[in-house]
Write a protein that holds these residues in place. Sequence first.
Motif, PDB file in Angstrom:
ATOM      1  N   ILE A   1       0.798  -1.231   0.000  1.00 30.23           N
ATOM      2  CA  ILE A   1       0.000   0.000   0.000  1.00 30.23           C
ATOM      3  C   ILE A   1       0.832   1.283   0.000  1.00 30.23           C
ATOM      4  CG2 ILE A   1      -0.392   0.118   2.505  1.00 30.23           C
ATOM      5  CD1 ILE A   1      -2.851   1.001  -0.369  1.00 30.23           C
ATOM      6  N   GLN A   2       1.901   1.343   0.755  1.00 37.56           N
ATOM      7  CA  GLN A   2       2.686   2.587   0.769  1.00 37.56           C
ATOM      8  C   GLN A   2       3.394   2.824  -0.566  1.00 37.56           C
ATOM      9  OE1 GLN A   2       4.882   2.128   4.523  1.00 37.56           O
ATOM     10  NE2 GLN A   2       3.705   3.882   5.274  1.00 37.56           N
ATOM     11  N   ARG A   3       3.910   1.779  -1.182  1.00 43.53           N
ATOM     12  CA  ARG A   3       4.524   1.912  -2.504  1.00 43.53           C
ATOM     13  C   ARG A   3       3.482   2.382  -3.509  1.00 43.53           C
ATOM     14  NH1 ARG A   3       3.417  -0.638  -6.604  1.00 43.53           N
ATOM     15  NH2 ARG A   3       2.569  -2.410  -5.483  1.00 43.53           N
ATOM     16  N   TYR A   4       2.308   1.770  -3.456  1.00 45.86           N
ATOM     17  CA  TYR A   4       1.211   2.111  -4.361  1.00 45.86           C
ATOM     18  C   TYR A   4       0.864   3.603  -4.257  1.00 45.86           C
ATOM     19  CZ  TYR A   4      -3.579   2.015  -6.265  1.00 45.86           C
ATOM     20  OH  TYR A   4      -4.733   2.256  -6.983  1.00 45.86           O
ATOM     21  N   VAL A   5       0.669   4.065  -3.041  1.00 48.99           N
ATOM     22  CA  VAL A   5       0.294   5.465  -2.851  1.00 48.99           C
ATOM     23  C   VAL A   5       1.423   6.383  -3.313  1.00 48.99           C
ATOM     24  CG1 VAL A   5      -0.274   7.224  -1.133  1.00 48.99           C
ATOM     25  CG2 VAL A   5      -1.388   4.995  -1.034  1.00 48.99           C
ATOM     26  N   GLN A   6       2.652   6.075  -2.946  1.00 45.73           N
ATOM     27  CA  GLN A   6       3.790   6.905  -3.361  1.00 45.73           C
ATOM     28  C   GLN A   6       3.890   6.998  -4.887  1.00 45.73           C
ATOM     29  OE1 GLN A   6       5.716   8.864  -1.634  1.00 45.73           O
ATOM     30  NE2 GLN A   6       4.990   8.261   0.374  1.00 45.73           N
ATOM     31  N   GLU A   7       3.646   5.886  -5.581  1.00 47.61           N
ATOM     32  CA  GLU A   7       3.733   5.866  -7.038  1.00 47.61           C
ATOM     33  C   GLU A   7       2.638   6.690  -7.711  1.00 47.61           C
ATOM     34  OE1 GLU A   7       3.718   1.715  -8.046  1.00 47.61           O
ATOM     35  OE2 GLU A   7       5.895   1.545  -7.822  1.00 47.61           O
ATOM     36  N   HIS A   8       1.565   6.964  -6.987  1.00 47.76           N
ATOM     37  CA  HIS A   8       0.428   7.658  -7.584  1.00 47.76           C
ATOM     38  C   HIS A   8       0.203   9.061  -7.021  1.00 47.76           C
ATOM     39  CE1 HIS A   8      -0.351   3.404  -8.493  1.00 47.76           C
ATOM     40  NE2 HIS A   8      -0.776   3.907  -9.626  1.00 47.76           N
ATOM     41  N   LEU A   9       1.092   9.557  -6.184  1.00 45.48           N
ATOM     42  CA  LEU A   9       0.902  10.884  -5.590  1.00 45.48           C
ATOM     43  C   LEU A   9       0.938  12.024  -6.598  1.00 45.48           C
ATOM     44  CD1 LEU A   9       2.699  10.868  -2.132  1.00 45.48           C
ATOM     45  CD2 LEU A   9       0.258  11.042  -2.614  1.00 45.48           C
ATOM     46  N   GLU A  10       1.531  11.811  -7.750  1.00 48.37           N
ATOM     47  CA  GLU A  10       1.547  12.867  -8.756  1.00 48.37           C
ATOM     48  C   GLU A  10       0.171  13.075  -9.386  1.00 48.37           C
ATOM     49  OE1 GLU A  10       4.902  13.414 -11.502  1.00 48.37           O
ATOM     50  OE2 GLU A  10       5.709  11.616 -10.565  1.00 48.37           O
ATOM     51  N   PHE A  11      -0.710  12.087  -9.241  1.00 53.80           N
ATOM     52  CA  PHE A  11      -2.074  12.256  -9.734  1.00 53.80           C
ATOM     53  C   PHE A  11      -2.818  13.184  -8.793  1.00 53.80           C
ATOM     54  CE2 PHE A  11      -0.913   8.325 -11.873  1.00 53.80           C
ATOM     55  CZ  PHE A  11      -1.378   8.582 -13.156  1.00 53.80           C
ATOM     56  N   ASP A  12      -3.995  13.612  -9.211  1.00 53.35           N
ATOM     57  CA  ASP A  12      -4.721  14.604  -8.441  1.00 53.35           C
ATOM     58  C   ASP A  12      -5.430  14.024  -7.222  1.00 53.35           C
ATOM     59  OD1 ASP A  12      -4.248  16.939 -10.259  1.00 53.35           O
ATOM     60  OD2 ASP A  12      -5.121  15.498 -11.656  1.00 53.35           O
ATOM     61  N   LYS A  13      -5.820  12.759  -7.266  1.00 56.29           N
ATOM     62  CA  LYS A  13      -6.511  12.143  -6.130  1.00 56.29           C
ATOM     63  C   LYS A  13      -6.390  10.628  -6.230  1.00 56.29           C
ATOM     64  CE  LYS A  13      -9.268  13.030  -2.577  1.00 56.29           C
ATOM     65  NZ  LYS A  13      -8.929  13.938  -1.503  1.00 56.29           N
ATOM     66  N   ILE A  14      -6.357   9.993  -5.067  1.00 60.28           N
ATOM     67  CA  ILE A  14      -6.377   8.531  -4.984  1.00 60.28           C
ATOM     68  C   ILE A  14      -7.551   8.157  -4.088  1.00 60.28           C
ATOM     69  CG2 ILE A  14      -5.141   6.450  -4.277  1.00 60.28           C
ATOM     70  CD1 ILE A  14      -2.525   8.185  -4.491  1.00 60.28           C
ATOM     71  N   PHE A  15      -8.485   7.387  -4.638  1.00 62.57           N
ATOM     72  CA  PHE A  15      -9.624   6.896  -3.869  1.00 62.57           C
ATOM     73  C   PHE A  15      -9.428   5.402  -3.640  1.00 62.57           C
ATOM     74  CE2 PHE A  15     -11.481  10.499  -6.253  1.00 62.57           C
ATOM     75  CZ  PHE A  15     -11.982  11.237  -5.197  1.00 62.57           C
ATOM     76  N   LEU A  16      -9.497   4.979  -2.391  1.00 65.73           N
ATOM     77  CA  LEU A  16      -9.293   3.573  -2.047  1.00 65.73           C
ATOM     78  C   LEU A  16     -10.474   3.043  -1.258  1.00 65.73           C
ATOM     79  CD1 LEU A  16      -5.589   3.892  -0.847  1.00 65.73           C
ATOM     80  CD2 LEU A  16      -6.372   2.938  -3.024  1.00 65.73           C
ATOM     81  N   LEU A  17     -10.834   1.796  -1.546  1.00 61.66           N
ATOM     82  CA  LEU A  17     -11.861   1.107  -0.767  1.00 61.66           C
ATOM     83  C   LEU A  17     -11.223  -0.108  -0.119  1.00 61.66           C
ATOM     84  CD1 LEU A  17     -14.807   0.598   0.125  1.00 61.66           C
ATOM     85  CD2 LEU A  17     -15.105  -0.707  -1.993  1.00 61.66           C
ATOM     86  N   ASP A  18     -11.270  -0.133   1.216  1.00 62.91           N
ATOM     87  CA  ASP A  18     -10.791  -1.299   1.955  1.00 62.91           C
ATOM     88  C   ASP A  18     -11.992  -2.201   2.224  1.00 62.91           C
ATOM     89  OD1 ASP A  18      -8.352  -2.376   3.654  1.00 62.91           O
ATOM     90  OD2 ASP A  18     -10.220  -2.756   4.751  1.00 62.91           O
ATOM     91  N   THR A  19     -11.848  -3.471   1.873  1.00 60.92           N
ATOM     92  CA  THR A  19     -12.972  -4.407   1.970  1.00 60.92           C
ATOM     93  C   THR A  19     -12.869  -5.329   3.186  1.00 60.92           C
ATOM     94  OG1 THR A  19     -11.857  -6.004   0.543  1.00 60.92           O
ATOM     95  CG2 THR A  19     -13.283  -4.372  -0.530  1.00 60.92           C
TER      96      THR A  19
END
Length: 195
Positions: free
Chosen positions: A100-118
Motif C-alpha cells: 500500500i505505501q509503494r502504491y500510494v507513493q507511485e500515484h501521488l503525482e495524480f490529483d486524487k487517490i480513492f481507495l476502498l478497503d474491503t
Amino acid sequence: KDDVAYSRHSFDESNYLEFKVAAKEIVKLYFWGNHEQLNDWKRHPRSKRICDVVLSNITKFNLDVMISSKKMNDLLDDLYYKQYFKVAILGIMKNEERHIQRYVQEHLEFDKIFLLDTGSTDETINLIRDVDFENKVEVFTHQFEKVHYGDFRSKLMELIKDKLGDYDFIFWVDIDESPMYERCSIDNLKRFLAN
C-alpha cells in the motif's frame, strides 16, 4: 481499456483551445477590473473551474508573460495540464500492507487517490492513515458478505459519485501491480490523455 472507469467528456483539441481562450479572457477581465463580468464567468460550472485555476495563479501573469505570446502559451499549457486537467486513481484493497505505501507513493503525482478497503485485518489502513499524503488519498471501508470484485468497484463508484465530475479521467489500478506509466512522467501521461 477497461481500466478507464470514467471520463468527464471526450477530449480533443477544441477543449484545450476553449481553456486557452477562456483563460485569456479571464486574465483580461481581472486586470481591467471588470468584476461583474468575472462573476458571471464564475456562475457557470465549466467556466468556474477555469476561473478557479486562472485566478489562483493570477500573480504568474506578469507583464513579461502578458506581452510574450510564447510565455503566455507556456504558462497556459502548464496550468491546463497540471491544474485544470485532472486524473484520479481508484483501488480496492484488503490486507495489502506489503504494497500500500509503494502504491500510494507511485500515484501521488495524480490529483486524487480513492481507495476502498474491503475488510483488512492487517496494518493496511493504519499505514495509510499514519502518513500525510498531502490530502490526496481518500480511504473508504466497507464489509461485504460475498466476495465479488465487481461489487467492490460498484461500491467505490457509489461512494465517490458526487466527486466524479471533478476528474477528466479515472483509472483503476490494482494495489499489487506496478503502474503502466512508471517510465513516463504523469505530466506526459496527462498530455497523452488530453489529446
